[in-house]
Design a protein around this motif. Sequence first.
Motif, PDB file in Angstrom:
ATOM      1  N   GLY A   1       0.834  -1.197   0.000  1.00  0.00           N
ATOM      2  CA  GLY A   1       0.000   0.000   0.000  1.00  0.00           C
ATOM      3  C   GLY A   1       0.866   1.245   0.000  1.00  0.00           C
ATOM      4  N   GLY A   2       0.246   2.369  -0.029  1.00  0.00           N
ATOM      5  CA  GLY A   2       1.017   3.607  -0.019  1.00  0.00           C
ATOM      6  C   GLY A   2       0.186   4.753   0.486  1.00  0.00           C
ATOM      7  N   GLY A   3       0.803   5.885   0.561  1.00  0.00           N
ATOM      8  CA  GLY A   3       0.141   7.112   0.937  1.00  0.00           C
ATOM      9  C   GLY A   3       0.526   8.181  -0.061  1.00  0.00           C
ATOM     10  N   ASN A   4       0.036   9.362   0.142  1.00  0.00           N
ATOM     11  CA  ASN A   4       0.274  10.487  -0.753  1.00  0.00           C
ATOM     12  C   ASN A   4      -0.477  10.272  -2.073  1.00  0.00           C
ATOM     13  N   PHE A   5      -1.810  10.315  -1.984  1.00  0.00           N
ATOM     14  CA  PHE A   5      -2.665  10.117  -3.161  1.00  0.00           C
ATOM     15  C   PHE A   5      -2.293  11.003  -4.342  1.00  0.00           C
ATOM     16  N   PRO A   6      -2.016  12.293  -4.143  1.00  0.00           N
ATOM     17  CA  PRO A   6      -1.678  13.108  -5.314  1.00  0.00           C
ATOM     18  C   PRO A   6      -0.496  12.540  -6.101  1.00  0.00           C
ATOM     19  N   LYS A   7       0.519  12.085  -5.400  1.00  0.00           N
ATOM     20  CA  LYS A   7       1.690  11.512  -6.079  1.00  0.00           C
ATOM     21  C   LYS A   7       1.323  10.197  -6.770  1.00  0.00           C
ATOM     22  N   ILE A   8       0.579   9.345  -6.058  1.00  0.00           N
ATOM     23  CA  ILE A   8       0.170   8.063  -6.630  1.00  0.00           C
ATOM     24  C   ILE A   8      -0.662   8.292  -7.891  1.00  0.00           C
ATOM     25  N   LEU A   9      -1.654   9.162  -7.806  1.00  0.00           N
ATOM     26  CA  LEU A   9      -2.542   9.399  -8.946  1.00  0.00           C
ATOM     27  C   LEU A   9      -1.842  10.104 -10.102  1.00  0.00           C
ATOM     28  N   SER A  10      -0.789  10.839  -9.815  1.00  0.00           N
ATOM     29  CA  SER A  10      -0.056  11.551 -10.852  1.00  0.00           C
ATOM     30  C   SER A  10       1.005  10.691 -11.530  1.00  0.00           C
ATOM     31  N   GLU A  11       1.557   9.720 -10.813  1.00  0.00           N
ATOM     32  CA  GLU A  11       2.687   8.965 -11.346  1.00  0.00           C
ATOM     33  C   GLU A  11       2.404   7.496 -11.631  1.00  0.00           C
ATOM     34  N   SER A  12       1.244   7.003 -11.243  1.00  0.00           N
ATOM     35  CA  SER A  12       0.944   5.579 -11.409  1.00  0.00           C
ATOM     36  C   SER A  12       1.045   5.152 -12.871  1.00  0.00           C
ATOM     37  N   ALA A  13       1.575   3.942 -13.075  1.00  0.00           N
ATOM     38  CA  ALA A  13       1.661   3.358 -14.409  1.00  0.00           C
ATOM     39  C   ALA A  13       0.525   2.367 -14.652  1.00  0.00           C
ATOM     40  N   ASP A  14      -0.400   2.258 -13.704  1.00  0.00           N
ATOM     41  CA  ASP A  14      -1.550   1.376 -13.852  1.00  0.00           C
ATOM     42  C   ASP A  14      -2.461   1.905 -14.956  1.00  0.00           C
TER      43      ASP A  14
ATOM     44  N   GLN B   1      -5.657  10.897 -17.511  1.00  0.00           N
ATOM     45  CA  GLN B   1      -5.723  11.574 -18.810  1.00  0.00           C
ATOM     46  C   GLN B   1      -7.085  12.225 -19.032  1.00  0.00           C
ATOM     47  N   ALA B   2      -8.143  11.526 -18.662  1.00  0.00           N
ATOM     48  CA  ALA B   2      -9.490  12.088 -18.831  1.00  0.00           C
ATOM     49  C   ALA B   2      -9.691  13.312 -17.943  1.00  0.00           C
ATOM     50  N   ARG B   3      -9.244  13.231 -16.695  1.00  0.00           N
ATOM     51  CA  ARG B   3      -9.391  14.366 -15.770  1.00  0.00           C
ATOM     52  C   ARG B   3      -8.561  15.552 -16.246  1.00  0.00           C
ATOM     53  N   MET B   4      -7.323  15.288 -16.666  1.00  0.00           N
ATOM     54  CA  MET B   4      -6.470  16.377 -17.142  1.00  0.00           C
ATOM     55  C   MET B   4      -7.072  17.046 -18.376  1.00  0.00           C
ATOM     56  N   LYS B   5      -7.616  16.243 -19.280  1.00  0.00           N
ATOM     57  CA  LYS B   5      -8.254  16.803 -20.480  1.00  0.00           C
ATOM     58  C   LYS B   5      -9.454  17.651 -20.085  1.00  0.00           C
ATOM     59  N   HIS B   6     -10.277  17.133 -19.187  1.00  0.00           N
ATOM     60  CA  HIS B   6     -11.460  17.856 -18.721  1.00  0.00           C
ATOM     61  C   HIS B   6     -11.072  19.185 -18.060  1.00  0.00           C
TER      62      HIS B   6
ATOM     63  N   GLY C   1      -8.305  20.850 -18.665  1.00  0.00           N
ATOM     64  CA  GLY C   1      -7.454  21.653 -19.538  1.00  0.00           C
ATOM     65  C   GLY C   1      -6.010  21.707 -19.064  1.00  0.00           C
ATOM     66  N   ILE C   2      -5.562  20.646 -18.414  1.00  0.00           N
ATOM     67  CA  ILE C   2      -4.191  20.572 -17.900  1.00  0.00           C
ATOM     68  C   ILE C   2      -3.382  19.637 -18.783  1.00  0.00           C
ATOM     69  N   THR C   3      -2.178  20.066 -19.150  1.00  0.00           N
ATOM     70  CA  THR C   3      -1.309  19.211 -19.958  1.00  0.00           C
ATOM     71  C   THR C   3      -0.074  18.739 -19.194  1.00  0.00           C
ATOM     72  N   ASP C   4       0.230  19.374 -18.077  1.00  0.00           N
ATOM     73  CA  ASP C   4       1.431  19.052 -17.297  1.00  0.00           C
ATOM     74  C   ASP C   4       1.056  18.221 -16.067  1.00  0.00           C
ATOM     75  N   VAL C   5       1.676  17.050 -15.927  1.00  0.00           N
ATOM     76  CA  VAL C   5       1.365  16.155 -14.816  1.00  0.00           C
ATOM     77  C   VAL C   5       1.727  16.802 -13.473  1.00  0.00           C
ATOM     78  N   ALA C   6       2.794  17.573 -13.431  1.00  0.00           N
ATOM     79  CA  ALA C   6       3.173  18.257 -12.183  1.00  0.00           C
ATOM     80  C   ALA C   6       2.080  19.247 -11.753  1.00  0.00           C
ATOM     81  N   GLU C   7       1.490  19.914 -12.713  1.00  0.00           N
ATOM     82  CA  GLU C   7       0.380  20.837 -12.416  1.00  0.00           C
ATOM     83  C   GLU C   7      -0.831  20.053 -11.892  1.00  0.00           C
ATOM     84  N   TYR C   8      -1.076  18.884 -12.476  1.00  0.00           N
ATOM     85  CA  TYR C   8      -2.172  18.013 -12.033  1.00  0.00           C
ATOM     86  C   TYR C   8      -1.937  17.568 -10.586  1.00  0.00           C
ATOM     87  N   GLU C   9      -0.717  17.156 -10.273  1.00  0.00           N
ATOM     88  CA  GLU C   9      -0.395  16.744  -8.901  1.00  0.00           C
ATOM     89  C   GLU C   9      -0.596  17.905  -7.925  1.00  0.00           C
ATOM     90  N   LYS C  10      -0.176  19.084  -8.312  1.00  0.00           N
ATOM     91  CA  LYS C  10      -0.349  20.265  -7.463  1.00  0.00           C
ATOM     92  C   LYS C  10      -1.831  20.529  -7.200  1.00  0.00           C
TER      93      LYS C  10
END
Length: 105
Positions: free
Chosen positions: A38-51, A59-64, A66-75
Amino acid sequence: SYVKPNEIAVMGLSLGAITTSMLIGAEPRLVGGYLAAGGGNFPKILSESADGAVIAIRQARMKHLGITDVAEYEKLLKQHLYFDPLHFSRLVRRETVSMMLVRKD
């Protein structure tokens, strides 16, 4: 009855371990648990997961949004996700939980 209410424990693997860690911290009737990979830090997990499923959702959330940068998504996730397994860890009785730690899920 086969269930002894004062002897209930839980087990979780991967995402199940994440939710189990939150459950153990929040549900006082549980006497313990086993957390595997298991892990913690959901923003990091959701931003970097390879699942594949997480990638599709990301990708769907970022498109919705209007975000193209994963670091911005994590923030953005850090600003809006209020619950994380790490928040519940202080509520868990260490002597009642076993963990299997891994570097990558």
